[in-house]
Design an enzyme around this catalytic site. Structure first.
Site, short mmCIF file in Angstrom:
data_model
loop_
_atom_site.label_atom_id
_atom_site.label_comp_id
_atom_site.label_asym_id
_atom_site.label_seq_id
_atom_site.Cartn_x
_atom_site.Cartn_y
_atom_site.Cartn_z
N TYR A 20 -8.70 -4.53 -26.23
CA TYR A 20 -8.98 -3.83 -24.94
C TYR A 20 -9.50 -2.67 -24.95
O TYR A 20 -9.29 -1.65 -23.95
CB TYR A 20 -7.53 -3.71 -24.18
CG TYR A 20 -6.63 -5.05 -24.26
CD1 TYR A 20 -7.09 -6.22 -23.33
CD2 TYR A 20 -5.49 -5.09 -25.05
CE1 TYR A 20 -6.18 -7.40 -23.49
CE2 TYR A 20 -5.20 -6.63 -25.17
CZ TYR A 20 -5.30 -7.52 -24.36
OH TYR A 20 -4.51 -8.53 -24.27
N CYS A 80 -18.57 11.38 -15.35
CA CYS A 80 -18.34 12.25 -14.07
C CYS A 80 -16.99 11.82 -13.54
O CYS A 80 -16.99 11.31 -12.42
CB CYS A 80 -19.40 12.22 -13.12
SG CYS A 80 -21.08 12.79 -13.97
N GLU A 81 -15.88 12.10 -14.06
CA GLU A 81 -14.43 11.86 -13.50
C GLU A 81 -13.74 12.57 -14.43
O GLU A 81 -13.77 12.31 -15.55
CB GLU A 81 -14.48 10.29 -13.86
CG GLU A 81 -13.18 9.45 -13.47
CD GLU A 81 -12.96 9.50 -12.09
OE1 GLU A 81 -11.95 10.06 -11.78
OE2 GLU A 81 -13.78 8.85 -11.22
N ARG A 129 -8.35 2.73 -21.62
CA ARG A 129 -6.68 2.34 -21.70
C ARG A 129 -6.06 3.86 -21.17
O ARG A 129 -4.90 3.63 -20.46
CB ARG A 129 -6.35 1.96 -22.89
CG ARG A 129 -7.10 0.59 -23.00
CD ARG A 129 -6.32 -0.43 -24.08
NE ARG A 129 -5.01 -0.46 -24.16
CZ ARG A 129 -4.01 0.00 -24.54
NH1 ARG A 129 -4.27 1.01 -25.80
NH2 ARG A 129 -2.70 -0.12 -24.38
N PRO A 154 -1.29 -14.29 -29.39
CA PRO A 154 -1.37 -12.98 -29.70
C PRO A 154 -2.85 -12.48 -29.30
O PRO A 154 -3.94 -13.42 -29.86
CB PRO A 154 -1.29 -12.87 -31.04
CG PRO A 154 -1.70 -14.26 -31.68
CD PRO A 154 -1.11 -15.25 -30.61
N GLY A 155 -2.90 -11.45 -28.70
CA GLY A 155 -4.20 -10.97 -28.42
C GLY A 155 -4.42 -9.68 -29.28
O GLY A 155 -4.92 -9.45 -30.55
N ARG A 156 -3.55 -8.58 -28.66
CA ARG A 156 -3.51 -7.19 -29.33
C ARG A 156 -3.36 -7.18 -30.64
O ARG A 156 -3.79 -6.59 -31.61
CB ARG A 156 -2.44 -6.59 -28.52
CG ARG A 156 -2.53 -5.10 -28.77
CD ARG A 156 -1.25 -4.61 -28.07
NE ARG A 156 -1.01 -4.85 -26.70
CZ ARG A 156 -1.76 -4.26 -25.69
NH1 ARG A 156 -2.18 -3.10 -25.82
NH2 ARG A 156 -1.59 -4.68 -24.32
N GLY A 175 1.84 -11.01 -26.62
CA GLY A 175 2.64 -9.99 -26.12
C GLY A 175 3.21 -8.89 -27.14
O GLY A 175 3.84 -8.14 -26.81
C1 LIG Z 1 -2.92 -10.91 -22.41
C2 LIG Z 1 -2.44 -12.48 -22.46
C3 LIG Z 1 -2.03 -12.80 -23.86
C4 LIG Z 1 -2.23 -11.73 -25.22
O1 LIG Z 1 -1.57 -10.50 -24.79
P1 LIG Z 1 -1.18 -9.51 -25.94
O2 LIG Z 1 -0.60 -8.40 -25.46
O3 LIG Z 1 -2.66 -9.02 -26.27
O4 LIG Z 1 -0.94 -10.28 -27.09
C5 LIG Z 1 -1.67 -13.97 -24.13
N1 LIG Z 1 -1.68 -14.80 -22.97
C6 LIG Z 1 -1.85 -14.46 -21.92
C7 LIG Z 1 -1.58 -15.78 -20.81
C8 LIG Z 1 -2.49 -13.51 -21.49
O5 LIG Z 1 -2.49 -13.14 -20.13
#
Ligand SMILES: *Cc1c(COP(=O)(O)O)cnc(C)c1O
Length: 432
Positions: A390, A360-361, A329, A290-292, A247
């Site tokens: 994402y 088409c939106e 997004r 971490p993802g984002r 997050g």
């Molecule tokens: C989406 C998610 C993440 C990653 O969140 P980011 O905002 O991309 O860092 C990590 N853990 C869980 C369980 C998630 O659902």
């Protein structure tokens, strides 16, 4: 510029040492471009901060839903991060890429019996169990395979991360996890401990996304450690792992707040260590997911302009050859982006226009109110920054538009890591 990796050189936009217009000539548009060095640098920031922290054997787990394809899992594995997976599709991709599956964490609020068996067969290390039914189903299926499955239990600490509701998941009324506040999380912990084929290692929470406020993780950890102490006192079980989810926020546009993640991890883990002392529990091993913040700023999307529509007295549109199919997004969340003309300097003579896609939106808007050179027109190119997270993972084939290719760049070299979808790819499952 938003990042020092992005600069205009001889009227051509350059990203991390690669000329974007040269890449467009070579691979076509629309095109996702990702910089390997940025991904690795982001991984290392987490790895080093967690290695130095007072929580023993801590590690980062990449939330692969942010961007999932074979090459990403290879890079993540080389950097020593684990991987969150949420579906057989992500499990299969990681497995096929040679990812060490013992470092995979299976997330999600509805794992079918088939999903559970698939994950066990592919050696997924940890299940992050979300609900009572899953505990029962996983115990039964693990028993059939003759294994004792390592699990974390996902609970909701009841934290509102002061962020967008659609991505806020740590609140008590979330569809994810089991609430601490209602006593149900404690009940679930007791059930997990009673299951012969489950090995409970600790607790997981995820408070939300785009978090810039360092206090969010501190508050979450306080609730989680309080819960860990409660479980210890009532069941005699002391959690070894505390997983605080993902997050951390990412900077999408100039003037947006920023967060120093390593400094935040230092602060957070010292806070955790001192809370543990007060609560009389051992300091758990920490997981962050971490993802984002691993992939977002490593990605740029490049489009070619098809038309510029000036509706006199109203507004202007710049239409490109992609859209909500490769980047939904803005349509989903109203997300802001930095948008730049890639083949012309944007000087003082400008027009303001909505950057829109070809679907088409009417909601197919990539970004409203962008500033372009006033002579922007058909054949020019536009870059959208910070699209590594994402975008590809949320892409669709709406209007039967093929997904773009992804090119990985590194020190000025480039290689194709995801092929552009072909028209035959689009009809391959049609029975006709
Ligand atoms: C989406 C998610 C993440 C990653 O969140 P980011 O905002 O991309 O860092 C990590 N853990 C869980 C369980 C998630 O659902």
């Amino acid at each position: 510029m938003l990042y020092e990796t992005v600069k205009m050189i001889n009227h051509s936009l350059n990203f991390a040492g690669s000329d974007l217009n040269a890449l467009a000539e070579k691979y076509g548009c629309p095109l996702y471009i990702m910089d390997e060095n940025t991904i690795r640098r982001n991984c290392r920031a987490y790895r080093e901060a967690l290695k130095a922290c007072p929580c023993p054997d801590s590690s980062a787990v990449y939330a692969s839903k942010a961007c999932s394809f074979g090459e990403i899992y290879k890079i993540i594995a080389e950097e020593g991060l684990g991987a969150d997976v949420v579906s057989p599709g992500e499990i299969y991709t990681a497995y096929k890429a040679g990812f060490p599956m013992e470092n995979a964490y299976f997330q999600g609020n509805n794992k079918t019996d088939g999903d559970i068996a698939f994950a066990i067969e592919h050696g997924v290390g940890y299940f992050v169990c979300d609900n009572f039914e899953e505990l029962d189903a996983l115990d039964k299926i693990a028993g059939k395979y003759g294994i004792r499955q390592k699990i974390l239990l996902r609970v909701t600490p009841g934290i509102d991360p002061h962020t967008y509701d659609k991505v806020a998941t740590g609140k008590v009324d979330s569809k994810f996890g089991i609430a601490i506040e209602t006593g149900q999380a404690l009940e679930a912990a007791k059930i997990a401990l009673s299951k012969p084929n489950l090995e409970l290692l600790g607790f997981h929470c995820h408070v939300g996304s785009m978090v810039f406020d360092s206090d969010v993780f501190k508050s979450a950890s306080a609730v989680m450690l309080g819960f860990i102490a409660e479980v210890k006192n009532t069941c005699g079980f002391e959690a070894k792992i505390l997983d605080l989810g993902g997050g951390y926020g990412v900077k999408y546009y100039e003037g947006q707040g920023d967060i120093d993640i390593p400094a935040n991890i230092r602060e957070l883990t010292e806070h955790i260590a001192s809370l543990c002392k007060d609560l009389g529990i051992s300091v758990p091993s920490l997981r962050l997911e971490p993802g984002r913040s691993i992939v977002a700023d490593a990605g740029v999307t490049l489009y070619e302009v098809g038309s510029v529509k000036k509706i006199t007295g109203y507004k202007n549109y710049v239409s490109v050859d992609g859209g909500m199919t490769d980047n939904p997004r803005y349509a989903l969340y109203g997300s802001k982006y930095t948008v730049l003309c890639a083949n012309k300097e944007t000087g003082s003579d400008t027009i303001t226009a909505d950057l829109v896609g070809r679907c088409c939106e009417s909601g197919d808007i990539i970004q409203p109110g962008c500033v372009f050179p006033s002579d922007i027109g058909r054949g020019d190119r536009v870059a959208v920054l910070t699209t590594g997270a994402y975008n590809y993972s949320m892409a669709s084939n709406y209007n039967r538009i093929p997904r773009p290719a992804t090119v990985m760049i590194k020190d000025g070299a480039d290689r194709l890591v995801v092929k552009r979808e072909s028209l035959d790819d689009l009809i391959q499952n049609d029975v006709m």
